[in-house]
Each structure stands twice: as structure tokens, then as C-alpha cells.
Design a protein around this motif. Structure first.
Motif, PDB file in Angstrom:
ATOM      1  N   GLU A 101      37.764  50.464  53.660  1.00 24.90           N
ATOM      2  CA  GLU A 101      37.273  51.702  53.049  1.00 24.90           C
ATOM      3  C   GLU A 101      37.704  51.832  51.588  1.00 24.90           C
ATOM      4  O   GLU A 101      38.881  51.813  51.271  1.00 24.90           O
ATOM      5  CB  GLU A 101      37.776  52.910  53.834  1.00 24.90           C
ATOM      6  CG  GLU A 101      37.221  54.231  53.331  1.00 24.90           C
ATOM      7  CD  GLU A 101      37.661  55.412  54.173  1.00 24.90           C
ATOM      8  OE1 GLU A 101      37.366  56.560  53.779  1.00 24.90           O
ATOM      9  OE2 GLU A 101      38.306  55.185  55.211  1.00 24.90           O
ATOM     10  N   ARG A 102      36.730  51.921  50.690  1.00 24.28           N
ATOM     11  CA  ARG A 102      36.943  52.102  49.257  1.00 24.28           C
ATOM     12  C   ARG A 102      38.028  51.175  48.715  1.00 24.28           C
ATOM     13  O   ARG A 102      39.077  51.629  48.235  1.00 24.28           O
ATOM     14  CB  ARG A 102      37.277  53.553  48.933  1.00 24.28           C
ATOM     15  CG  ARG A 102      36.125  54.531  49.088  1.00 24.28           C
ATOM     16  CD  ARG A 102      36.458  55.862  48.452  1.00 24.28           C
ATOM     17  NE  ARG A 102      36.572  55.745  47.006  1.00 24.28           N
ATOM     18  CZ  ARG A 102      37.361  56.502  46.231  1.00 24.28           C
ATOM     19  NH1 ARG A 102      38.101  57.433  46.770  1.00 24.28           N
ATOM     20  NH2 ARG A 102      37.399  56.328  44.920  1.00 24.28           N
ATOM     21  N   PRO A 103      37.796  49.883  48.753  1.00 17.99           N
ATOM     22  CA  PRO A 103      38.821  48.963  48.288  1.00 17.99           C
ATOM     23  C   PRO A 103      38.922  48.891  46.776  1.00 17.99           C
ATOM     24  O   PRO A 103      38.016  49.283  46.038  1.00 17.99           O
ATOM     25  CB  PRO A 103      38.328  47.620  48.835  1.00 17.99           C
ATOM     26  CG  PRO A 103      36.833  47.761  48.811  1.00 17.99           C
ATOM     27  CD  PRO A 103      36.583  49.199  49.213  1.00 17.99           C
ATOM     28  N   VAL A 104      40.038  48.337  46.327  1.00 15.19           N
ATOM     29  CA  VAL A 104      40.164  47.844  44.966  1.00 15.19           C
ATOM     30  C   VAL A 104      39.729  46.380  45.005  1.00 15.19           C
ATOM     31  O   VAL A 104      40.269  45.591  45.784  1.00 15.19           O
ATOM     32  CB  VAL A 104      41.613  47.938  44.456  1.00 15.19           C
ATOM     33  CG1 VAL A 104      41.699  47.460  43.008  1.00 15.19           C
ATOM     34  CG2 VAL A 104      42.140  49.356  44.589  1.00 15.19           C
ATOM     35  N   LEU A 105      38.742  46.023  44.205  1.00 16.10           N
ATOM     36  CA  LEU A 105      38.274  44.646  44.143  1.00 16.10           C
ATOM     37  C   LEU A 105      39.097  43.897  43.103  1.00 16.10           C
ATOM     38  O   LEU A 105      39.147  44.308  41.936  1.00 16.10           O
ATOM     39  CB  LEU A 105      36.792  44.599  43.775  1.00 16.10           C
ATOM     40  CG  LEU A 105      35.843  45.376  44.691  1.00 16.10           C
ATOM     41  CD1 LEU A 105      34.416  45.299  44.158  1.00 16.10           C
ATOM     42  CD2 LEU A 105      35.905  44.846  46.120  1.00 16.10           C
ATOM     43  N   VAL A 106      39.756  42.822  43.516  1.00 16.07           N
ATOM     44  CA  VAL A 106      40.582  42.011  42.624  1.00 16.07           C
ATOM     45  C   VAL A 106      39.915  40.644  42.523  1.00 16.07           C
ATOM     46  O   VAL A 106      39.941  39.864  43.475  1.00 16.07           O
ATOM     47  CB  VAL A 106      42.030  41.882  43.140  1.00 16.07           C
ATOM     48  CG1 VAL A 106      42.845  40.957  42.235  1.00 16.07           C
ATOM     49  CG2 VAL A 106      42.683  43.259  43.215  1.00 16.07           C
ATOM     50  N   ALA A 107      39.297  40.366  41.378  1.00 16.20           N
ATOM     51  CA  ALA A 107      38.459  39.180  41.246  1.00 16.20           C
ATOM     52  C   ALA A 107      38.991  38.225  40.191  1.00 16.20           C
ATOM     53  O   ALA A 107      39.783  38.602  39.321  1.00 16.20           O
ATOM     54  CB  ALA A 107      37.028  39.597  40.905  1.00 16.20           C
ATOM     55  N   PHE A 108      38.522  36.991  40.277  1.00 17.04           N
ATOM     56  CA  PHE A 108      38.964  35.929  39.386  1.00 17.04           C
ATOM     57  C   PHE A 108      37.751  35.174  38.864  1.00 17.04           C
ATOM     58  O   PHE A 108      36.852  34.821  39.625  1.00 17.04           O
ATOM     59  CB  PHE A 108      39.902  34.961  40.122  1.00 17.04           C
ATOM     60  CG  PHE A 108      41.159  35.619  40.605  1.00 17.04           C
ATOM     61  CD1 PHE A 108      42.312  35.581  39.844  1.00 17.04           C
ATOM     62  CD2 PHE A 108      41.175  36.305  41.802  1.00 17.04           C
ATOM     63  CE1 PHE A 108      43.467  36.210  40.289  1.00 17.04           C
ATOM     64  CE2 PHE A 108      42.325  36.934  42.249  1.00 17.04           C
ATOM     65  CZ  PHE A 108      43.473  36.888  41.485  1.00 17.04           C
ATOM     66  N   SER A 109      37.746  34.924  37.554  1.00 14.94           N
ATOM     67  CA  SER A 109      36.746  34.074  36.925  1.00 14.94           C
ATOM     68  C   SER A 109      35.338  34.467  37.375  1.00 14.94           C
ATOM     69  O   SER A 109      34.974  35.636  37.317  1.00 14.94           O
ATOM     70  CB  SER A 109      37.074  32.611  37.227  1.00 14.94           C
ATOM     71  OG  SER A 109      36.282  31.733  36.472  1.00 14.94           O
ATOM     72  N   ARG A 110      34.535  33.477  37.844  1.00 16.24           N
ATOM     73  CA  ARG A 110      33.151  33.757  38.217  1.00 16.24           C
ATOM     74  C   ARG A 110      33.050  34.764  39.358  1.00 16.24           C
ATOM     75  O   ARG A 110      32.057  35.491  39.470  1.00 16.24           O
ATOM     76  CB  ARG A 110      32.441  32.455  38.587  1.00 16.24           C
ATOM     77  CG  ARG A 110      30.925  32.572  38.696  1.00 16.24           C
ATOM     78  CD  ARG A 110      30.302  31.202  38.927  1.00 16.24           C
ATOM     79  NE  ARG A 110      28.860  31.259  39.012  1.00 16.24           N
ATOM     80  CZ  ARG A 110      28.030  31.219  37.980  1.00 16.24           C
ATOM     81  NH1 ARG A 110      28.518  31.130  36.752  1.00 16.24           N
ATOM     82  NH2 ARG A 110      26.720  31.269  38.148  1.00 16.24           N
TER      83      ARG A 110
END
Length: 257
Positions: A101-110
């Protein structure tokens, strides 16, 4: 539909989610009901969820999952279906099936372009976004550049050895350029861009300024000794940029926002 697998990997256990017949592998730390906002980690091109078990260990009392996007890690590698929209759909399937539920998206590069695409489509379902050294666009490299990127090494392993070759090629050949700078004003949650301080970084000073012009509220953190690979050289420095941002979102949630 999900099916749990008993083999643990680091802080997470393997779970599988189906998205239109494509089976996606996910690492899930299983902390259901945690007070802090959950985190969904989106690896970069050629990276697998297993490489981020260390990060699950460091996220404290938060529900956290790491996604193997299609063609990577333990996920299926279909013959086709690697467009930007297909990857966004994978994220949506994982978030929905695992009831994150309503996450924090932690992304890398592409992976940042997929996370940003999901966030733009579902801003009400996102608590925050962390972009790992990337601009606000999805990129279709020229063919000559594709060949170089397929042979580029990530932590000593060539891209072409990290994924099935047909999948690695399709990620590029089925993509198209999608500029997203003019859509950032639609984001109604905190955004952190983490970049390296070395010359190999994607978010140069010029790109950082472009982020600030398009999204004045953006936070930008620089890890002085890092290049595009933000964490493998000094995980603690990466965490020093990430964790305070996550903690602030936890405090906002406790205040009822």
C-alpha cells in the motif's frame, strides 16, 4: 496470483507474481503491518533482485520487496514484450498482488524510468520516489550504442551474461524515447534523486539543474566517491543518502499526511 517459495535470500523470501502469463520473481521481507511506509526496489538494467538482499537487510522495520523485472533474475524471459509499458505493468502487478500500500519506489538506473512511469500513472498510490542516477525520460539508445551497452560490465559481469541475450536486446530494441520532464509537475509526493560525484555519473550538474527546473521541490543527493553504480563501492554512503529520506516520509505518515 502469488506463490511463496520457502528458500530465503538475505532478508527476503522468494515470491512469484503472474502478470499476463509472465511469472515475476520478487524478494519480500514479509513485514506486513509495519508502521513505516513500504518500499519497492526496482533494479537497473541487467540487475537481479538477489543483488539487493543487502538493502532489504538495511531498511529496518519496513515492508520491502525487490522486483526481478521480466527477463532478469528468477523471472520469466518471454520472447517479446519488453516495452516501457510492459515493465510498468510488471510493477503494477507486483504492487497489487502483494498488496503493497502506497510504497516508496526506490529505483536504480534504467529501472528509474519504469518507476517514474508507474508513479506518473498512479500518483495517488505512491508515497515517494527515489531515482537512482537517471533523468526523467525513457531512452531508446542508437543501435551502435546498444551493442556497447550489452557488453558493458556491471560489477565485473557483462550485461549480456546477466540476462538471456534475446531479453537484453529486446529491452533496448522494443523501447522508444519517452521524455517525461514536462510531466513531473503532476507528481504530488516527495522525490529524491541520488547521483554519484564522479564523471561517469548520468545526472551531471546540467541534468541536476534540469531536474530542479522541472520539479522545484526535488531533493538531490550526491555521493562523492560513486559513479553510476551508486552503492557497491560504499553501501554506507548510499544508505546515508537514502535512509533519512525514508525516515522523513515515515514521520509525515505518523502526522497523518
Amino acid at each position: 496470483m502469488t506463490a511463496a517459495v520457502t528458500e530465503p535470500r538475505g532478508a527476503g523470501a522468494s515470491v512469484f507474481v503472474s502478470n499476463g502469463g509472465v511469472r515475476l520473481h520478487v524478494l519480500d521481507n514479509g513485514l506486513l503491518g509495519a508502521a513505516a511506509p513500504p518500499v519497492v526496489v526496482v533494479p537497473g538494467m541487467g540487475e537481479s533482485a538477489a543483488e539487493y538482499g543487502w538493502l532489504l537487510d538495511q531498511l529496518g522495520e519496513r515492508r520491502a520487496v525487490v522486483v526481478d523485472l521480466r527477463g532478469r533474475g528468477g523471472s520469466d524471459a518471454p520472447a517479446s514484450g519488453y516495452a516501457w509499458e510492459d515493465h510498468i505493468s510488471d510493477l503494477g502487478a507486483v504492487i497489487s498482488a502483494l498488496e503493497v500500500e502506497r510504497p516508496v519506489l526506490v529505483a536504480f538506473s534504467r529501472g528509474s524510468s519504469y518507476a517514474l512511469g508507474y508513479a506518473l500513472e498512479h500518483p495517488e498510490q505512491v508515497r515517494g520516489l527515489v531515482v537512482g542516477d537517471y533523468g526523467a525520460r525513457h531512452v531508446r539508445p542508437p543501435d551502435a550504442v546498444v551493442e556497447r551497452q550489452l557488453r558493458a560490465e556491471i560489477r565485473g559481469v557483462p550485461m549480456i551474461d546477466r540476462m538471456a541475450e534475446h531479453a537484453a536486446r529486446a529491452v533496448f530494441t522494443e523501447s522508444r524515447d519517452v521524455p517525461l520532464w514536462n510531466r513531473l509537475s503532476g507528481l504530488n509526493f516527495p522525490v529524491l534523486v541520488i547521483r554519484g560525484g564522479r564523471r561517469s555519473t548520468v545526472v551531471t550538474d546540467q541534468v541536476a539543474d534540469q531536474w530542479r527546473r522541472a520539479l522545484p521541490a526535488v531533493e538531490i543527493a550526491t555521493i562523492p566517491g560513486a559513479g553510476h553504480d551508486l552503492w557497491s563501492g560504499d553501501p554506507d554512503a548510499y544508505l546515508a543518502a537514502l535512509i533519512p529520506f525514508l525516515d522523513r516520509l515515515t514521520d509525515v505518515g505518523r502526522d497523518g499526511a
